[in-house]
Each structure stands twice: as structure tokens, then as C-alpha cells.
Design a protein around this motif. Structure first.
Motif, mmCIF file in Angstrom:
data_model
loop_
_atom_site.group_PDB
_atom_site.id
_atom_site.type_symbol
_atom_site.label_atom_id
_atom_site.label_comp_id
_atom_site.label_asym_id
_atom_site.label_seq_id
_atom_site.Cartn_x
_atom_site.Cartn_y
_atom_site.Cartn_z
ATOM 1 N N LYS A 248 -6.173 16.365 7.643
ATOM 2 C CA LYS A 248 -5.463 16.838 6.721
ATOM 3 C C LYS A 248 -3.880 17.002 7.783
ATOM 4 N N THR A 249 -2.944 16.870 6.870
ATOM 5 C CA THR A 249 -1.692 16.790 5.986
ATOM 6 C C THR A 249 -1.225 18.244 5.469
ATOM 7 N N GLU A 250 0.100 18.385 5.714
ATOM 8 C CA GLU A 250 0.004 19.885 4.865
ATOM 9 C C GLU A 250 0.414 19.893 3.176
ATOM 10 N N LYS A 251 0.323 18.920 2.724
ATOM 11 C CA LYS A 251 0.185 18.603 1.545
ATOM 12 C C LYS A 251 -0.870 17.429 1.205
ATOM 13 N N SER A 252 -2.241 16.975 1.387
ATOM 14 C CA SER A 252 -3.218 16.234 1.085
ATOM 15 C C SER A 252 -3.615 15.442 2.251
ATOM 16 N N VAL A 253 -4.469 14.609 2.064
ATOM 17 C CA VAL A 253 -5.273 14.032 3.476
ATOM 18 C C VAL A 253 -4.727 12.868 4.008
ATOM 19 N N LEU A 254 -4.520 12.188 4.926
ATOM 20 C CA LEU A 254 -4.047 11.275 5.902
ATOM 21 C C LEU A 254 -5.881 10.241 5.608
ATOM 22 N N PHE A 255 -5.796 9.341 5.680
ATOM 23 C CA PHE A 255 -6.850 8.563 6.019
ATOM 24 C C PHE A 255 -6.511 7.258 6.392
ATOM 25 N N LEU A 256 -6.799 6.571 7.457
ATOM 26 C CA LEU A 256 -6.427 5.360 7.865
ATOM 27 C C LEU A 256 -7.911 4.519 8.002
ATOM 28 N N ILE A 257 -7.743 4.045 7.489
ATOM 29 C CA ILE A 257 -9.198 2.780 6.268
ATOM 30 C C ILE A 257 -8.914 1.641 7.043
ATOM 31 N N PRO A 258 -10.143 1.120 7.731
ATOM 32 C CA PRO A 258 -10.302 -0.636 7.977
ATOM 33 C C PRO A 258 -10.513 -1.058 7.001
ATOM 34 N N SER A 259 -10.344 -2.395 6.440
ATOM 35 C CA SER A 259 -10.316 -3.324 5.032
ATOM 36 C C SER A 259 -10.403 -4.150 4.910
ATOM 37 N N ASP A 260 -11.085 -5.011 5.351
ATOM 38 C CA ASP A 260 -10.821 -6.573 5.456
ATOM 39 C C ASP A 260 -9.930 -6.736 6.798
ATOM 40 N N GLU A 261 -8.807 -7.131 7.344
ATOM 41 C CA GLU A 261 -8.074 -7.656 7.962
ATOM 42 C C GLU A 261 -6.787 -6.811 8.413
ATOM 43 N N TYR A 262 -6.682 -5.571 7.716
ATOM 44 C CA TYR A 262 -5.962 -4.828 7.349
ATOM 45 C C TYR A 262 -6.082 -3.365 7.218
ATOM 46 N N TRP A 263 -5.232 -2.418 7.812
ATOM 47 C CA TRP A 263 -5.216 -1.237 7.748
ATOM 48 C C TRP A 263 -4.482 -0.286 6.229
ATOM 49 N N ILE A 264 -5.696 0.272 5.449
ATOM 50 C CA ILE A 264 -5.206 0.765 5.039
ATOM 51 C C ILE A 264 -4.937 2.642 4.579
ATOM 52 N N ILE A 265 -3.446 3.168 4.513
ATOM 53 C CA ILE A 265 -3.480 4.543 5.391
ATOM 54 C C ILE A 265 -2.684 5.359 3.971
ATOM 55 N N GLY A 266 -3.066 6.432 3.982
ATOM 56 C CA GLY A 266 -2.383 6.845 2.714
ATOM 57 C C GLY A 266 -3.014 8.473 2.214
ATOM 58 N N THR A 267 -2.300 9.282 1.839
ATOM 59 C CA THR A 267 -1.514 8.933 0.907
ATOM 60 C C THR A 267 -0.945 11.016 0.814
ATOM 61 N N THR A 268 -0.197 10.319 -0.635
ATOM 62 C CA THR A 268 0.837 11.362 -0.565
ATOM 63 C C THR A 268 0.088 12.038 -2.126
ATOM 64 N N ASP A 269 0.509 12.998 -2.476
ATOM 65 C CA ASP A 269 0.394 13.831 -3.776
ATOM 66 C C ASP A 269 1.660 14.335 -4.072
ATOM 67 N N THR A 270 1.977 13.852 -4.664
ATOM 68 C CA THR A 270 3.568 14.206 -4.950
ATOM 69 C C THR A 270 3.893 14.249 -6.516
ATOM 70 N N PRO A 271 4.289 15.375 -7.477
ATOM 71 C CA PRO A 271 4.347 15.260 -9.271
ATOM 72 C C PRO A 271 4.555 14.174 -9.383
ATOM 73 N N TRP A 272 4.416 13.455 -10.952
ATOM 74 C CA TRP A 272 5.412 12.813 -10.869
ATOM 75 C C TRP A 272 5.126 12.653 -13.269
ATOM 76 N N THR A 273 6.743 12.382 -13.259
ATOM 77 C CA THR A 273 6.896 13.374 -14.944
ATOM 78 C C THR A 273 7.510 11.534 -15.156
ATOM 79 N N HIS A 274 7.616 11.008 -14.892
ATOM 80 C CA HIS A 274 8.555 9.558 -15.565
ATOM 81 C C HIS A 274 7.318 8.550 -15.888
ATOM 82 N N ASP A 275 7.532 7.949 -17.198
ATOM 83 C CA ASP A 275 6.364 6.916 -17.842
ATOM 84 C C ASP A 275 4.832 6.561 -16.828
#
Length: 579
Positions: free
Chosen positions: A287-314
């Protein structure tokens, strides 16, 4: 009965599907028209089609081009929802995850283990351990488990599994299991599954208005983005699965009531697999203060995330900023023994979560609300679904179709609990014989596993292309994870229309190679261009457009605000505007 040939999405079949939509007149309407080609819309179309209803599915861009291709690539029960005491939601998600693994999509959804690190020996082991114990217990109610039970790891064992963790900060861990998938491919396979049951499915088909018969919505007016041709599609019931574009569509329909959906930005980065030593199929969650942190093995790389912030644009112009990337790196480094830097980042992608706002009590009579998703009658003949999580897409699809057709077709019940997604039938046999498959074609084990995970039983169709041209079994020069046959198959069977459709969603080059697929663009265009009827000028336009699109994303990733990031990506569309 399913018709496999109908699931082959070619340029010619796209025209045939458009003609079928055009033939849906006021005198001969579709039973159901679904607007939106993300996981909710594709799931609803598949559900409705398997009930024997006549179905149309339209998407303004490519399948899964929005939120549904920019997730954490997980099918998970939602461990964090236990902390919110939402036991019903977690139980439902776990049930759906297990159904996907065992029956509905075993080729697309695979188990994966996660290490949950402890920073406080007694408190974390008690608190997190009790939560995961409950998580596992909820998977044992009335069914056989699809994944192993959790287990506690002492510090020494934890570092054997995940030596990259910081042993000075972390005192132990817990290992538990969930599942992962390729989100864009999953949606595309859902669309093809709907087509297999005779749904008319067309991407790059934009809704520009809604039809009315008195007070009732009677379908939609659509525009073929590729030709500019406009026509009416009449339907007894229309279902809106618009995600973060829901309110835009509600306004277009002239609805005085509707769903309020806010957008929250989540970004992910990719890192080379060898930069984070670990067991092959083990990731990290914390856990982080804003979201959940994942380090995910996928094929030959890692996917790392995520953030959680408001988006007010298109919502069409979502992008990561420099600060977003630094935030993910900072929190990853809090659990890793060796810090990652910006130089380690291979790719970045950003998406928007549709956050559903509470429904007013006065609207309760025309809506069905759960904690995670809502279905609502906005106008007679027009129903919408919003919210939810990827793992429960099937339940959501069943809910919205039940809700939409409860008066017009009350006896047509959902069959998707028993009907698998295309590619599932025959997958187990191919998996069993994968060593023979590898030897026959000269592939290594990793290549075969990757191909089976992407295509399931449809892999035989992909490899059959090489019978006419053996060079199709050669890897791409600039993207050797992929065979030339996979590129051709994307144009010949998977509904790709533009170069970016192939690079970013049929393949995953925009975030899994350092140049974001730019180096392979010409090679890929040369393969798909003849299939899609491109001349030399169109081919050049597709390549130049993709290069400009990636340059704009890189500019956004160097920016320091959402304003700057949105402005950067708005200047370079992903696909060319065809006159």
C-alpha cells in the motif's frame, strides 16, 4: 450455435457488419444496440448475443482504446476491499476470477503469485495475515480452488523468492495468489466472441446522435469514421457502456437524468525483467498513502503502478507527467534493495478509472446500484452501466442486459457462465502438446508460452498463415518478441484498422520496448498495409502519425502538470484523420 468464421474480423467483414447495422430499420430493428467497445460494452454484447438476441456493438475508436487497455492487467478479487468490509464484492470478484481461470478464458487469464511485504513483524503479520486468510477462505465456499492457498514467508524464504526486496526494511512477507491477463487482447477476444454469435460489431463507428420514437430512445445515428458515411441504427433497446465518456453520451441523448462519472488517472511504468531479480511468476503488492503499488511480472518486463489522481481534462488526452513517473519510482524504491531510476523506465501508459458518484434517491426507482457498478434507465429504451472492476465484467454485463431487456425479452437468460470466450475450447490440448508444437516450428519454450497466452486455440489459425509464406514464422526485426504472422493476423482476423491498433493493442510495443514501437512501425506497416488496402501515401501517413503520437507522449512524460501533458498529446492524435 457459434459460427467461428463470423469471428474473423477483416476489412471485408467490417463492411458486412456495417451493412447489417444499416439494415436495422424502424420496421426491422436490432434487439439490442450497445454503444462503447471497452470491457463493459464488449461484455454486454457477448452476453446479449449468446441469449439469441440480435445485437449491434459500435465503438468510436478501436476496441479497448480507452480505460480497458490501460489497467494493471490483473483479474483479482480486490484484496483492498476487505479493509472496507465489502465482503460481497470480494466474494463475487473471486468467484468470477476462478471462473475465468478454469472455464471461461483459461488461455487469457493465468494465476500469478504476489509477495506482500511486512515492515512490522508482529502487527503486519497479524493484520495482513488475517485479511488474506479471509480472502482465501472466501474462495473455498462451495467450489474447488483455482489458485493455491496463501502462506507466510520468513525473511530468509522471502528473499529466496524475491531477492530484490530490501531485507533491511522488510522483516517477512506473505505470498498469495490472484490472476493476470492482457487487457486489450481480452476485450478484443470478447468482441470476436460476440461476433461468433452473430453480433454486428464495428470499431471506428461513432455515435453522433440518438433516435427517438416519441419519448422512447429507438437506436442511434452513427458515422463511419473511415468514410464519413452516416446512417441510422434502430434498436428496441440501447445500452450505453461509455466509461469516462458516459456523461458526454447522456448529454448527446438529451437525457435529463443519468449517471455522474468522474475520472481518476492511473499510470504504470515498465522496467526490464532483469532489473528486479525474482522468481519468474512472483510479483509484489503493497500500500501507498494514495493507492496500491503493484510490481507485476509480465513477459520479459515488469509493470509497476499505480497512481490515483483526479483528471479534469478531455478523457481523450490523458497522459502521464514527470511527477507521476517519479511517484511510482519512489514508491517502488521503498521496497527494493537497489533503486530504480528514470533510465530504467522502458515504457509508460496512463488510463482513467471511471469513478461512479452516488445516485440521487429520487432516481432509485430506475436504477440498480452496487458499491462498484450501477445500471440505470436514463430514458425509455436507453440504459447505461458505469463503474465496476475488470474482474466482474461478466456479472456487470449480465446485470445490464437483464435490466435493459427485462420487459421486452423477459425469458432470455444469461448463458455466459457456461459459454467460453473464443480460443478457450481446444486450449488445454495445445497446452498439453506445447513441446511438440515448439519442436515442429523451431520455437523455444518462452515463445510457445507467449503465443498460447495470447491466442489460445486460435494459435493454429495464426501459424497456418505460414503455409502460404514461411517467412511469417520469422520474428519482427525491431520487435523480436512477435512473429510476422501475428502482425498479419491482426489485420486479417482481429479487426485492426490503423497502424496504432496493431502496435498498441494487438501487440504491446508502445510500453514494452524503449522506442515505443517506432522502430518497428515501417516493418509492421509493410505487412498490414496490403491487407488493409493502403497505398504508399496512406502507409506513409500511418507511420508518420504514429511517430508523432509517440513523440507527443514523450513530451507529456517530461511535463510537470496535467495541463501541459494534456496539451502535448492533444496535438498528435493516435491515428490519422482519413479524408
Amino acid at each position: 450455435m457459434p459460427n467461428k468464421s463470423a469471428a474473423t474480423l477483416t476489412p471485408a467483414s467490417r463492411q458486412e457488419h456495417l451493412d447489417r447495422l444499416r439494415d436495422a430499420t424502424a420496421q426491422n430493428p436490432l434487439d439490442v444496440l450497445v454503444v462503447g467497445g471497452g470491457v463493459n460494452g464488449a461484455g454486454a454484447a457477448f452476453d446479449a448475443a449468446t441469449r439469441g438476441l440480435s445485437v449491434g456493438l459500435v465503438e468510436a475508436r478501436d476496441w479497448a482504446s480507452g480505460t480497458s487497455s490501460r489497467s494493471s492487467k490483473l483479474m483479482h478479487g480486490g484484496l483492498r476491499y476487505l479493509e472496507m468490509l465489502d465482503f460481497k464484492l470480494v466474494a463475487e470478484a473471486l468467484r468470477e476470477r476462478d471462473l475465468l481461470i478454469k472455464h471461461t478464458a483459461p488461455h487469457l487469464v493465468h494465476p500469478i503469485s504476489f509477495v506482500f511485504p511486512f515492515f512490522h513483524k508482529v502487527v503486519d503479520r497479524a493484520f495482513i495475515g488475517s485479511g488474506v486468510m479471509l480472502y482465501d477462505a472466501m474462495q473455498m465456499i462451495g467450489r474447488k480452488r483455482a489458485v493455491p492457498m496463501h502462506r507466510h514467508l520468513l525473511k530468509k524464504k522471502m528473499l529466496e523468492y524475491f531477492p530484490a526486496l530490501d531485507g533491511e526494511k522488510i522483516v517477512g512477507a506473505l505470498e498469495y495468489f490472484d490472476a493476470q491477463m492482457d487487457d486489450a487482447r481480452f476485450v478484443m477476444m470478447l468482441v470476436r466472441s460476440a461476433a461468433q454469435y452473430e453480433a454486428a460489431v464495428t470499431n471506428y463507428t461513432e455515435v453522433i446522435g440518438y433516435l427517438r420514437d416519441g419519448e422512447r430512445i429507438a437506436g442511434a445515428r452513427v458515422r463511419d469514421v473511415l468514410t464519413g458515411d452516416e446512417f441510422d441504427v434502430h434498436a428496441c433497446e440501447t445500452i450505453l457502456g461509455g466509461g469516462v465518456w458516459t456523461q458526454e453520451q447522456q448529454e448527446l441523448a438529451g437525457s435529463e437524468k443519468g449517471l455522474e462519472v468522474l475520472a481518476s488517472k492511473g499510470i504504470h511504468i515498465t522496467i526490464a525483467r532483469d532489473r528486479i531479480p525474482a522468481a519468474r511468476d512472483t510479483g509484489v503488492i503493497t500500500k501507498t498513502e494514495k493507492s496500491v503499488l503493484f510490481l507485476i511480472p509480465s513477459d520479459e518486463y515488469w509493470i509497476i503502478g499505480t497512481t490515483d489522481t483526479p483528471w479534469t481534462h478531455d478523457p481523450d488526452h490523458v497522459a502521464a507527467t514527470s511527477e507521476d513517473i517519479d511517484y511510482v519510482l519512489e514508491h517502488a524504491n521503498e521496497v527494493l534493495a537497489e533503486d530504480l531510476t528514470r533510465d530504467d523506465v522502458i515504457g509508460v501508459y496512463a488510463g482513467l478509472r471511471p469513478l461512479l458518484q452516488p445516485i440521487k434517491k429520487s432516481e432509485g426507482s430506475s436504477s440498480k446500484v452496487s458499491r462498484e457498478h450501477t445500471v440505470m434507465r436514463m430514458e425509455p429504451g436507453l440504459s447505461a452501466i458505469a463503474g465496476g472492476k475488470y474482474t466482474t465484467y461478466r456479472v456487470m454485463a449480465e446485470d445490464i442486459v437483464d435490466f435493459a431487456v427485462k420487459d421486452t425479452y423477459p425469458g432470455r437468460h444469461s448463458l455466459t457462465r457456461s459459454v467460453p470466450i473464443i480460443g478457450a475450447q481446444g486450449y488445454a490440448e495445445l497446452k498439453r502438446d506445447q513441446a511438440e508444437l515448439a519442436a515442429r516450428h523451431g520455437f523455444d519454450e518462452i515463445r510457445v508460452e507467449r503465443l498460447l497466452f495470447r491466442y489460445g486455440a486460435l494459435l493454429t489459425d495464426v501459424l497456418a498463415l505460414a503455409e502460404e509464406d514461411p517467412s511469417l514464422l520469422e520474428p519482427l526485426e525491431q520487435a523480436p518478441r512477435y512473429l510476422r504472422a501475428e502482425v498479419l493476423y491482426a489485420a486479417r482476423a482481429e479487426g485492426a484498422v490503423h497502424l496504432a491498433d496493431v502496435i498498441t493493442r494487438r501487440l504491446r510495443l508502445d510500453y514494452e520496448v524503449r522506442d515505443r514501437g517506432v522502430g518497428a512501425a515501417e516493418e509492421i506497416a509493410a505487412i498490414v498495409g496490403p491487407e488493409l488496402g493502403w497505398d504508399e501515401a496512406r502507409t506513409r501517413t500511418e507511420v508518420e502519425t504514429y511517430r508523432a503520437f509517440i513523440a507527443a507522449r514523450l513530451e507529456a512524460e517530461a511535463s510537470h502538470s496535467d495541463d501541459e501533458a494534456a496539451a502535448a498529446v492533444s496535438r498528435a492524435p493516435e491515428v490519422p484523420v482519413i479524408p
